[in-house]
Design a protein around this motif. Structure first.
Motif, PDB file in Angstrom:
ATOM      1  N   MET A  31       6.285  -5.763   7.401  1.00  0.00           N
ATOM      2  CA  MET A  31       6.832  -4.553   8.016  1.00  0.00           C
ATOM      3  C   MET A  31       7.864  -3.869   7.129  1.00  0.00           C
ATOM      4  O   MET A  31       7.841  -2.643   6.983  1.00  0.00           O
ATOM      5  CB  MET A  31       7.430  -4.870   9.393  1.00  0.00           C
ATOM      6  N   ALA A  32       8.768  -4.611   6.527  1.00  0.00           N
ATOM      7  CA  ALA A  32       9.795  -3.992   5.673  1.00  0.00           C
ATOM      8  C   ALA A  32       9.157  -3.247   4.508  1.00  0.00           C
ATOM      9  O   ALA A  32       9.541  -2.119   4.191  1.00  0.00           O
ATOM     10  CB  ALA A  32      10.782  -5.046   5.173  1.00  0.00           C
ATOM     11  N   ARG A  33       8.178  -3.868   3.869  1.00  0.00           N
ATOM     12  CA  ARG A  33       7.490  -3.232   2.739  1.00  0.00           C
ATOM     13  C   ARG A  33       6.748  -1.981   3.208  1.00  0.00           C
ATOM     14  O   ARG A  33       6.788  -0.930   2.568  1.00  0.00           O
ATOM     15  CB  ARG A  33       6.517  -4.228   2.104  1.00  0.00           C
ATOM     16  N   ALA A  34       6.064  -2.073   4.349  1.00  0.00           N
ATOM     17  CA  ALA A  34       5.304  -0.936   4.877  1.00  0.00           C
ATOM     18  C   ALA A  34       6.220   0.219   5.262  1.00  0.00           C
ATOM     19  O   ALA A  34       5.904   1.382   4.997  1.00  0.00           O
ATOM     20  CB  ALA A  34       4.468  -1.380   6.073  1.00  0.00           C
ATOM     21  N   ILE A  35       7.357  -0.090   5.864  1.00  0.00           N
ATOM     22  CA  ILE A  35       8.311   0.970   6.217  1.00  0.00           C
ATOM     23  C   ILE A  35       8.790   1.671   4.954  1.00  0.00           C
ATOM     24  O   ILE A  35       8.829   2.907   4.908  1.00  0.00           O
ATOM     25  CB  ILE A  35       9.493   0.399   7.026  1.00  0.00           C
ATOM     26  N   ARG A  36       9.155   0.905   3.925  1.00  0.00           N
ATOM     27  CA  ARG A  36       9.583   1.527   2.662  1.00  0.00           C
ATOM     28  C   ARG A  36       8.493   2.454   2.121  1.00  0.00           C
ATOM     29  O   ARG A  36       8.766   3.575   1.687  1.00  0.00           O
ATOM     30  CB  ARG A  36       9.937   0.468   1.626  1.00  0.00           C
ATOM     31  N   PHE A  37       7.244   1.978   2.125  1.00  0.00           N
ATOM     32  CA  PHE A  37       6.135   2.767   1.601  1.00  0.00           C
ATOM     33  C   PHE A  37       5.978   4.075   2.382  1.00  0.00           C
ATOM     34  O   PHE A  37       5.948   5.155   1.791  1.00  0.00           O
ATOM     35  CB  PHE A  37       4.827   1.969   1.659  1.00  0.00           C
ATOM     36  N   TYR A  38       5.851   3.994   3.699  1.00  0.00           N
ATOM     37  CA  TYR A  38       5.596   5.193   4.503  1.00  0.00           C
ATOM     38  C   TYR A  38       6.789   6.140   4.523  1.00  0.00           C
ATOM     39  O   TYR A  38       6.614   7.364   4.484  1.00  0.00           O
ATOM     40  CB  TYR A  38       5.150   4.811   5.918  1.00  0.00           C
ATOM     41  N   GLU A  39       8.008   5.606   4.559  1.00  0.00           N
ATOM     42  CA  GLU A  39       9.171   6.497   4.526  1.00  0.00           C
ATOM     43  C   GLU A  39       9.261   7.224   3.192  1.00  0.00           C
ATOM     44  O   GLU A  39       9.566   8.418   3.154  1.00  0.00           O
ATOM     45  CB  GLU A  39      10.452   5.709   4.822  1.00  0.00           C
ATOM     46  N   GLN A  40       8.977   6.533   2.094  1.00  0.00           N
ATOM     47  CA  GLN A  40       9.034   7.175   0.777  1.00  0.00           C
ATOM     48  C   GLN A  40       7.877   8.147   0.594  1.00  0.00           C
ATOM     49  O   GLN A  40       8.085   9.296   0.204  1.00  0.00           O
ATOM     50  CB  GLN A  40       8.995   6.127  -0.332  1.00  0.00           C
ATOM     51  N   ALA A  41       6.662   7.727   0.884  1.00  0.00           N
ATOM     52  CA  ALA A  41       5.491   8.575   0.636  1.00  0.00           C
ATOM     53  C   ALA A  41       5.472   9.809   1.537  1.00  0.00           C
ATOM     54  O   ALA A  41       5.135  10.902   1.083  1.00  0.00           O
ATOM     55  CB  ALA A  41       4.210   7.768   0.818  1.00  0.00           C
TER      56      ALA A  41
ATOM     57  N   ARG B  62       3.803  10.821  -4.469  1.00  0.00           N
ATOM     58  CA  ARG B  62       4.751   9.909  -3.819  1.00  0.00           C
ATOM     59  C   ARG B  62       4.077   8.595  -3.418  1.00  0.00           C
ATOM     60  O   ARG B  62       4.701   7.532  -3.464  1.00  0.00           O
ATOM     61  CB  ARG B  62       5.392  10.582  -2.604  1.00  0.00           C
ATOM     62  N   VAL B  63       2.802   8.653  -3.023  1.00  0.00           N
ATOM     63  CA  VAL B  63       2.053   7.432  -2.689  1.00  0.00           C
ATOM     64  C   VAL B  63       2.031   6.500  -3.894  1.00  0.00           C
ATOM     65  O   VAL B  63       2.305   5.303  -3.784  1.00  0.00           O
ATOM     66  CB  VAL B  63       0.617   7.779  -2.226  1.00  0.00           C
ATOM     67  N   THR B  64       1.713   7.047  -5.057  1.00  0.00           N
ATOM     68  CA  THR B  64       1.666   6.247  -6.275  1.00  0.00           C
ATOM     69  C   THR B  64       3.048   5.671  -6.596  1.00  0.00           C
ATOM     70  O   THR B  64       3.177   4.484  -6.895  1.00  0.00           O
ATOM     71  CB  THR B  64       1.144   7.091  -7.450  1.00  0.00           C
ATOM     72  N   ALA B  65       4.085   6.498  -6.492  1.00  0.00           N
ATOM     73  CA  ALA B  65       5.446   6.044  -6.774  1.00  0.00           C
ATOM     74  C   ALA B  65       5.896   4.959  -5.796  1.00  0.00           C
ATOM     75  O   ALA B  65       6.693   4.088  -6.149  1.00  0.00           O
ATOM     76  CB  ALA B  65       6.416   7.222  -6.732  1.00  0.00           C
TER      77      ALA B  65
ATOM     78  N   LYS C 196      -2.159   3.686  -3.888  1.00  0.00           N
ATOM     79  CA  LYS C 196      -3.039   4.313  -4.869  1.00  0.00           C
ATOM     80  C   LYS C 196      -4.037   5.238  -4.184  1.00  0.00           C
ATOM     81  O   LYS C 196      -4.414   5.027  -3.034  1.00  0.00           O
ATOM     82  CB  LYS C 196      -3.762   3.274  -5.715  1.00  0.00           C
ATOM     83  N   THR C 197      -4.439   6.276  -4.906  1.00  0.00           N
ATOM     84  CA  THR C 197      -5.466   7.192  -4.434  1.00  0.00           C
ATOM     85  C   THR C 197      -6.824   6.610  -4.798  1.00  0.00           C
ATOM     86  O   THR C 197      -7.039   6.219  -5.943  1.00  0.00           O
ATOM     87  CB  THR C 197      -5.300   8.579  -5.089  1.00  0.00           C
TER      88      THR C 197
END
Length: 121
Positions: A15-25, A80-83, A87-88
């Motif tokens: 969850m922590a990793r996923a939150i970071r990903f979605y909040e950033q992207a 932002r997804v890549t960062a 990945k696309t």
């Protein structure tokens, strides 16, 4: 009922990793909650709504249901997804009939998620 789609849940393993990903992207803030022993991170108040979910019976997958999330700027979101560690894997593709553009990504958890940028009218 205004539409068929009511709620969307995206399974996550971390969850922590996923939150970071979605909040950033997606440049958003998710609201963390626990409901019936399910760890959730709720997307900003949109209709219909949705959340990241972790718990028994929730397993991330690149196969199966393909949710599409809205974006006003597909190219910027893909960067932002890549960062953020995703990945696309498809697109961007311009759809016929003034529908807009789409792409597919793999998120931090291994889920395949569609993105849609409608044409501005």
């Amino acid at each position: 009922m205004s539409g068929l789609i009511n709620w969307l849940e995206i399974p996550v393993a971390d969850m922590a990793r996923a939150i970071r990903f979605y909040e950033q992207a997606f440049e958003t803030t998710l609201k963390r909650e626990t409901m019936a022993q399910v760890d959730m991170a709720i997307f900003a108040n949109h209709e219909p709504g949705g959340a990241l979910v972790a718990g028994e019976g929730f397993r991330p997958s690149a196969d199966g249901c393909l949710p599409y999330l809205h974006t006003p700027q597909l190219t910027a979101l893909l960067a932002r997804v890549t960062a953020a560690g995703g990945k696309t894997v498809f697109g961007p593709l311009q759809l016929p009939g003034d529908i807009g553009h789409i792409a597919h990504i793999i998120d931090s958890e291994g889920n395949r998620v569609g993105l849609h940028q409608p044409l501005v009218g």
